[in-house]
Design a protein around this motif. Structure first.
Motif: not given
Length: 276
Positions: A13-17, A230-237, A264-267
């Motif tokens: 899952i990408p983590v963006a700003l 854990g549930n197949g999220f297909e977007g970005a955080v 990062r930790t919780h993903l």
């Protein structure tokens, strides 16, 4: 075939700003900070800043800093009323820009009640535009406006996206705190319609939209990220915290590094780079 071979690899899952996180600095600064700290990309909020409105300049920044643009936030704030004309044109232009910069997600706010036919036809209108452009138009959860302690009906159809029939939704934890909602329960209720996440937090103690560093408020943000992972999220955080009170670049980057490491930790990803 072994169990290991048959089990699909979890999606990264990408983590963006969000460029809003470096305000009042420029969009250029957002790309530079994202690259320095090790984010996976940038969400561009379209504002009165000319660079935020020009796809070619944004593509140049994305290539220079090796930070892909993951989403475009349409100019739906009160401060951007003069950007790109009418309400529907703002969304249409944002969809075109998304395609021009190589992303497929556009973040929009629900209409204000006083926006007439735009508000009345909003739900179907965003569905039609999403289909026409081939993008995801993710409607963001907002919060009730309160005057002297009493709720004012500011949004139509509602500030809460649950039950509104939107195909794609952006979830903002600060807005949820201001609305005094349980984000984990909401994410479970919304299921696959969650397309996009604004990573932040809020105390819920006032009617203000605080945009705190995640973990500093009352929302169960860590549990929510673990749930999505854990549930197949297909977007970005997308980190969208307020750094306006930062005393300097070092303080701002420290807050953003904290936010990235939290994500990062919780993903379940490797921790990001901490600012010195």
């Amino acid at each position: 075939m072994s169990i290991a071979e048959s089990t699909p690899t979890p999606r990264h899952i990408p983590v963006a700003l969000s460029s809003a996180s470096v305000y009042p600095l420029s969009v250029h600064d957002a790309f530079a900070v994202a690259a320095d700290l090790g984010f996976d990309g940038v969400e561009v909020m379209v504002t009165n800043n000319s660079t935020s409105q020009k796809a070619d300049e944004l593509v140049h920044l994305a290539e220079r800093y090796e930070q892909p643009i993951v989403s475009i936030h349409a100019p739906t704030l009160l401060l951007t009323q003069q950007v790109w004309g009418s309400a529907w044109n703002k969304i249409s232009q944002s969809c075109r820009m998304a395609l021009d910069v190589g992303c497929d997600t556009v973040v929009v706010h629900p209409p204000f009640r006083w926006q007439g036919s735009y508000a009345e036809t909003f739900s179907q209108g965003v569905r039609d535009l999403a289909e026409a452009f081939g993008v995801h138009i993710a409607v963001e959860n907002m919060y009730p406006w309160r005057v002297r302690g009493r709720e004012t009906l500011a949004y139509l159809p509602h500030w809460d996206p649950i039950g509104q029939g939107y195909q794609d939704i952006t979830w903002d934890f600060s807005h949820a705190a201001t609305a005094r909602m349980d984000s984990l329960a909401a994410l479970k209720a919304l299921g696959d319609s969650i397309r996009h996440v604004h990573l932040t937090d809020g105390s819920g103690r006032s009617f203000r939209d605080e945009h705190l560093v995640p973990g500093q408020g009352t929302q169960r943000v860590g549990e929510c990220l673990a749930h999505l992972a854990g549930n197949g999220f297909e977007g970005a955080v997308v980190a969208e915290i307020s750094t306006r009170k930062a005393r300097g670049a070092g303080d701002r980057e420290h807050l953003l590094a904290q936010t990235l490491d939290f994500a990062r930790t919780h993903l379940g990803q490797q921790a990001g780079v901490e600012a010195v």
